[in-house]
Design a protein around this motif. Structure first.
Motif, PDB file in Angstrom:
ATOM      1  N   GLY A  39      -6.265   5.974  11.959  1.00  0.00           N
ATOM      2  CA  GLY A  39      -6.308   4.706  12.267  1.00  0.00           C
ATOM      3  C   GLY A  39      -6.122   3.671  10.930  1.00  0.00           C
ATOM      4  O   GLY A  39      -5.537   2.564  11.246  1.00  0.00           O
ATOM      5  N   ASP A  40      -6.325   4.253   9.767  1.00  0.00           N
ATOM      6  CA  ASP A  40      -6.453   3.287   8.565  1.00  0.00           C
ATOM      7  C   ASP A  40      -4.711   3.470   8.159  1.00  0.00           C
ATOM      8  O   ASP A  40      -3.839   4.259   8.800  1.00  0.00           O
ATOM      9  CB  ASP A  40      -6.921   4.258   7.224  1.00  0.00           C
ATOM     10  CG  ASP A  40      -8.503   3.939   7.228  1.00  0.00           C
ATOM     11  OD1 ASP A  40      -8.923   3.269   8.080  1.00  0.00           O
ATOM     12  OD2 ASP A  40      -9.225   4.445   6.449  1.00  0.00           O
ATOM     13  N   TYR A  41      -4.182   2.619   7.245  1.00  0.00           N
ATOM     14  CA  TYR A  41      -2.878   2.565   6.961  1.00  0.00           C
ATOM     15  C   TYR A  41      -2.550   2.914   5.666  1.00  0.00           C
ATOM     16  O   TYR A  41      -3.508   2.569   4.575  1.00  0.00           O
ATOM     17  CB  TYR A  41      -2.330   1.158   7.233  1.00  0.00           C
ATOM     18  CG  TYR A  41      -2.288   0.648   8.710  1.00  0.00           C
ATOM     19  CD1 TYR A  41      -1.083   0.896   9.246  1.00  0.00           C
ATOM     20  CD2 TYR A  41      -3.405   0.111   9.156  1.00  0.00           C
ATOM     21  CE1 TYR A  41      -0.825   0.554  10.566  1.00  0.00           C
ATOM     22  CE2 TYR A  41      -3.110  -0.127  10.697  1.00  0.00           C
ATOM     23  CZ  TYR A  41      -2.211   0.040  11.404  1.00  0.00           C
ATOM     24  OH  TYR A  41      -1.810  -0.175  12.635  1.00  0.00           O
ATOM     25  N   LEU A  42      -1.498   3.485   5.034  1.00  0.00           N
ATOM     26  CA  LEU A  42      -0.920   3.857   3.824  1.00  0.00           C
ATOM     27  C   LEU A  42       0.083   3.186   3.594  1.00  0.00           C
ATOM     28  O   LEU A  42       1.308   3.295   4.134  1.00  0.00           O
ATOM     29  CB  LEU A  42      -1.030   5.205   3.909  1.00  0.00           C
ATOM     30  CG  LEU A  42      -0.587   5.976   2.522  1.00  0.00           C
ATOM     31  CD1 LEU A  42      -1.774   5.821   1.198  1.00  0.00           C
ATOM     32  CD2 LEU A  42      -0.148   7.254   2.818  1.00  0.00           C
ATOM     33  N   LEU A  43       0.116   2.768   2.350  1.00  0.00           N
ATOM     34  CA  LEU A  43       1.430   2.183   1.604  1.00  0.00           C
ATOM     35  C   LEU A  43       1.743   2.973   0.403  1.00  0.00           C
ATOM     36  O   LEU A  43       0.795   3.487  -0.268  1.00  0.00           O
ATOM     37  CB  LEU A  43       1.306   0.779   1.162  1.00  0.00           C
ATOM     38  CG  LEU A  43       1.400  -0.453   1.859  1.00  0.00           C
ATOM     39  CD1 LEU A  43       0.964  -1.685   0.982  1.00  0.00           C
ATOM     40  CD2 LEU A  43       2.902  -0.567   2.186  1.00  0.00           C
ATOM     41  N   TYR A  44       2.919   3.403   0.213  1.00  0.00           N
ATOM     42  CA  TYR A  44       3.218   4.366  -0.713  1.00  0.00           C
ATOM     43  C   TYR A  44       3.810   3.272  -1.735  1.00  0.00           C
ATOM     44  O   TYR A  44       4.893   2.503  -1.645  1.00  0.00           O
ATOM     45  CB  TYR A  44       4.108   5.511  -0.427  1.00  0.00           C
ATOM     46  CG  TYR A  44       3.676   6.819  -0.292  1.00  0.00           C
ATOM     47  CD1 TYR A  44       2.894   7.251  -1.013  1.00  0.00           C
ATOM     48  CD2 TYR A  44       4.142   7.444   1.000  1.00  0.00           C
ATOM     49  CE1 TYR A  44       2.485   8.538  -0.843  1.00  0.00           C
ATOM     50  CE2 TYR A  44       3.302   8.723   1.139  1.00  0.00           C
ATOM     51  CZ  TYR A  44       2.401   9.243   0.362  1.00  0.00           C
ATOM     52  OH  TYR A  44       1.986  10.410   0.565  1.00  0.00           O
ATOM     53  N   TYR A  45       3.460   3.431  -3.112  1.00  0.00           N
ATOM     54  CA  TYR A  45       4.120   2.858  -4.361  1.00  0.00           C
ATOM     55  C   TYR A  45       4.565   4.050  -5.077  1.00  0.00           C
ATOM     56  O   TYR A  45       4.055   4.872  -5.205  1.00  0.00           O
ATOM     57  CB  TYR A  45       3.093   2.053  -5.363  1.00  0.00           C
ATOM     58  CG  TYR A  45       3.603   1.563  -6.575  1.00  0.00           C
ATOM     59  CD1 TYR A  45       4.588   0.670  -6.371  1.00  0.00           C
ATOM     60  CD2 TYR A  45       3.421   2.317  -7.628  1.00  0.00           C
ATOM     61  CE1 TYR A  45       5.194   0.061  -7.814  1.00  0.00           C
ATOM     62  CE2 TYR A  45       3.903   1.839  -8.758  1.00  0.00           C
ATOM     63  CZ  TYR A  45       4.797   0.830  -8.840  1.00  0.00           C
ATOM     64  OH  TYR A  45       5.312   0.219  -9.929  1.00  0.00           O
TER      65      TYR A  45
END
Length: 137
Positions: A39-45
């Protein structure tokens, strides 16, 4: 409680993960992946297009939600067994250049962390970048 994360990975590797529905950070280490919960969110840089190349990108390149309970190991190459998590990626998205992110008031507290492979960010920071990445369907 939902948390928001950034993974620092070349765009080429991000695209593999999006295509395969998984994430991998810190050269396949298990620990960072298990800090994230379902349920956590991940952004990729993505600082670069390709890991071994010097051509800079400096943009956020993918966003998704963790959909499993823990990291699992795969054999990617002979003698390389990285850990992964399953992710449902939001698509389509456009890259969000670092110049745009620098406008967010919390930018300075996260800027120095971009040299690390994985770290937590605020919901406000996450949503600001996510809004920049959304494309009309």
């Amino acid at each position: 409680m939902t948390k928001f994360w950034v993974g620092v990975v070349s765009k080429e590797h991000v695209q593999r993960g999006v295509k395969g529905g998984f994430c991998q950070v810190c050269h396949g280490k298990k620990g960072p992946l298990n800090r994230m919960k379902k349920g956590d969110y991940l952004l990729y840089y993505s600082p670069k297009y390709q890991m071994a190349d010097q051509e800079k990108l400096q943009a956020f390149t993918a966003v998704g939600k963790i959909v499993d309970d823990s990291a699992y190991q795969v054999e990617m190459f002979e003698d390389f067994f990285p850990f992964r998590r399953n992710v449902s990626y939001y698509q389509p998205v456009k890259d969000c250049p670092i110049e745009q992110v620098r406008l967010h008031p919390e930018w300075r507290q996260y800027a120095s962390k971009l040299r690390y492979g994985h770290f937590k960010v605020s919901k406000s920071f996450f949503l600001y970048i996510f809004e920049q990445m959304k494309q009309e369907k």
